[in-house]
Enzyme design. Structure first.
Site, PDB file in Angstrom:
ATOM      1  N   ASP A 147      -2.497   1.645  17.068  1.00 30.78           N
ATOM      2  CA  ASP A 147      -1.564   2.224  15.780  1.00 30.78           C
ATOM      3  C   ASP A 147      -1.715   3.722  15.690  1.00 30.78           C
ATOM      4  O   ASP A 147      -3.013   4.072  15.199  1.00 30.78           O
ATOM      5  CB  ASP A 147      -1.651   1.250  14.798  1.00 30.78           C
ATOM      6  N   ASP A 300       1.093  -1.331   5.960  1.00 34.92           N
ATOM      7  CA  ASP A 300       0.909  -0.017   6.525  1.00 34.92           C
ATOM      8  C   ASP A 300       0.328   0.973   5.573  1.00 34.92           C
ATOM      9  O   ASP A 300       0.830   2.289   5.471  1.00 34.92           O
ATOM     10  CB  ASP A 300       2.267   0.658   7.340  1.00 34.92           C
ATOM     11  N   PRO A 318       2.309  11.939   8.295  1.00 34.73           N
ATOM     12  CA  PRO A 318       3.358  10.690   8.085  1.00 34.73           C
ATOM     13  C   PRO A 318       2.420   9.418   7.395  1.00 34.73           C
ATOM     14  O   PRO A 318       1.281   9.652   7.863  1.00 34.73           O
ATOM     15  CB  PRO A 318       3.915  10.286   9.482  1.00 34.73           C
ATOM     16  N   GLY A 319       3.010   8.929   6.411  1.00 34.02           N
ATOM     17  CA  GLY A 319       2.280   7.797   6.014  1.00 34.02           C
ATOM     18  C   GLY A 319       2.645   7.634   4.283  1.00 34.02           C
ATOM     19  O   GLY A 319       2.521   8.817   3.703  1.00 34.02           O
TER      20      GLY A 319
HETATM   21  N1  LIG Z   1       2.425   5.106   9.279  1.00 38.56           N
HETATM   22  C1  LIG Z   1       2.268   6.239   9.288  1.00 38.56           C
HETATM   23  O1  LIG Z   1       3.154   7.120   8.932  1.00 38.56           O
HETATM   24  N2  LIG Z   1       1.077   6.808   9.429  1.00 38.56           N
HETATM   25  C2  LIG Z   1      -0.013   6.048   9.884  1.00 38.56           C
HETATM   26  C3  LIG Z   1      -0.271   5.611  11.232  1.00 38.56           C
HETATM   27  C4  LIG Z   1       0.782   4.415  11.862  1.00 38.56           C
HETATM   28  O2  LIG Z   1       0.934   3.780  11.004  1.00 38.56           O
HETATM   29  O3  LIG Z   1       1.727   4.718  12.863  1.00 38.56           O
HETATM   30  C5  LIG Z   1      -1.235   6.711   9.658  1.00 38.56           C
HETATM   31  O4  LIG Z   1      -2.531   6.437   9.996  1.00 38.56           O
HETATM   32  O5  LIG Z   1      -1.217   7.489   8.567  1.00 38.56           O
HETATM   33 ZN   LIG Z   2       2.062   2.815  13.142  1.00 38.50          ZN
HETATM   34 ZN   LIG Z   3      -0.296   2.144  10.673  1.00 37.87          ZN
END
Ligand SMILES: NC(=O)N[C@@H](CC(=O)O)C(=O)O
Ligand SMILES: [Zn+2]
Ligand SMILES: [Zn+2]
Length: 423
Positions: A147, A300, A318-319
């Protein structure tokens, strides 16, 4: 060991009853004088939530989160178990690293931390990691995932599916055809065109899911699809499940609520992979969760340090955070459908992760006392500064959300009481 009496609690929305907890399990008998009595009238008991997709950032980015701070955020969100993603530094691609994460989880003692192992060495997508060694380690890894990256090589994906079949493992795929998402900053559509940002097209996700369900069907092995985000993906999964393919899928709270319109302000708190999609996708994901085409809600939870998030959109990681707001978001979307919530956030994820002591029946004596108490009537305003996570990147700052976690119990011990973590 403490004993508890939860007076007048509603189990999954049923008529109020008394729930006894002693010796780490649900008990038919009152524990007697010593039990701590909790007035649970108006509160709903759910089996402790289980997250199959959490980023805890330890080892390597302890400035963003640690196993302990992430565990505390989880307990406060009503979780009793989380599966820790492998994209740490070093990557969790050996028995040594997964055992370290597992041991840190035990030391924190706030939730069960079940490590996910990487599929490939260093998440590089080239060479299979030692899946068997991670499976037979003390951590007992059952879920493997690269992931953050997609296992894009179909031969490697096939081999990984074949390999884990021997011990009923599962490959959790971050479905993203990398050639279709080069330079992508957000969902490809009307909004990306207006903003002039390179888009991640829905088909980049759907093409990989279609390929992987065929591979899983061919091999007869288990596939889990991470953070499903498009209406087209739902249709691919619906067909695969109808054929009996051994595939499960998750959706995040943010993909059930938020849309790509939020990118318009260029606030990177809304930057996430896969990207926020359209209203039509949100509607399809909600329906899929109701139908069971999507099996679980997974957070997530992706904490990021300030400098990685509070910068120009294209530079931001991202996240977004998820653990402390997941249940309130799901409650706000679906209302008090407690049976549904318990299944999609506890029972089904525990089954997928092989966590037998979680997601149990709270009406049965002897069930391990992994549970959480929710006050559905309480409304609260999300203040990033008050979150237990070490990071602040919640997309819900200032939102008023329904549902407050009052208490959480892990094997009969309180990890949260009166809405506060006990340690
Ligand atoms: N979801 C995201 O945007 N980021 C996740 C990685 C992932 O889940 O692909 C991360 O580890 O920050
Ligand atoms: Zn992911
Ligand atoms: Zn993730």
């Amino acid at each position: 060991m403490m004993a508890y009496l939860l007076k007048g609690v509603s189990i999954l929305g049923a008529a109020p009853t008394d729930l006894h907890i002693s010796d780490g399990v649900i008990s038919a008998e009152p524990a007697g004088q010593d039990a701590e009595v909790i007035d649970a009238s108006g509160l709903v008991a759910l089996p402790g939530l289980v997250d199959v997709h959490t980023h805890l950032r330890e080892p390597g980015r302890e400035d963003a989160e640690t196993v302990e701070t992430g565990s505390r955020a989880a307990a406060l969100g009503g979780y009793t178990a989380v599966c820790a993603m492998a994209n740490t530094s070093p990557v969790a691609d050996t028995a040594g690293v997964v055992e370290q994460v597992w041991r840190l989880g035990r030391e924190a003692g706030l939730v069960d931390v079940q490590p996910i192992g990487a599929v490939t060495v260093g998440l590089a997508g080239k060479q299979m990691a030692e899946l068997g060694a991670m499976a037979s380690s003390a951590a007992g890894v059952r879920i493997f995932s690269d992931d953050g990256f997609c296992v894009a090589d179909p031969k490697l994906m096939r081999r990984a599916l074949e390999y884990v079949k021997a011990f009923d493992g599962v490959i959790a795929q971050h479905a993203e055809e990398p050639r279709l998402t080069e330079g992508a900053q957000m969902h490809e559509g009307e909004v990306s065109t207006r903003l002039g940002l390179t888009g991640w097209p829905a088909v980049a996700e759907e093409a990989i899911i279609a390929r992987d369900v065929l591979l899983a069907e061919h091999v007869g092995s288990r596939l889990h699809v991470c953070h499903v985000s498009t209406a087209g993906s739902v249709e691919v999964l619906r067909q695969a499940k109808a054929r009996g393919v051994r595939v499960t899928a998750e959706v995040t709270p943010h993909h059930l609520l938020l849309t790509d319109e939020l990118a318009s302000g260029y606030d990177p708190v809304f930057k996430v992979n896969p990207p926020l999609r359209t209203r039509k996708d949100v509607e399809a994901l909600r329906q899929a969760l109701l139908d069971g085409v999507i099996d679980v809600v997974a957070t997530d939870h992706a904490p990021h340090a300030v400098q990685d998030k509070e910068c120009e959109w294209s530079y931001a990681r991202p996240g977004m955070l998820g653990l402390e707001t997941a249940l309130p978001i799901v409650l706000s979307v679906f209302g008090p459908k407690w049976e549904l919530i318990a299944d999609r956030m506890s029972i089904a994820p525990a089954r997928i992760a092989g966590l037998d002591s979680h997601g149990g029946d709270l009406t049965r004596a002897g069930t391990p006392a992994n549970l959480t108490l929710v006050d559905p009537a309480a409304r609260w305003v999300v203040d990033p500064a008050e979150l237990a996570s070490r990071s602040r990147n919640t997309p819900y700052a200032g939102h008023t959300l329904p549902g407050r976690i009052v208490a959480t119990f892990l094997r009969g011990e309180a990890t949260v009481l009166d809405g506060k973590a006990v340690k």
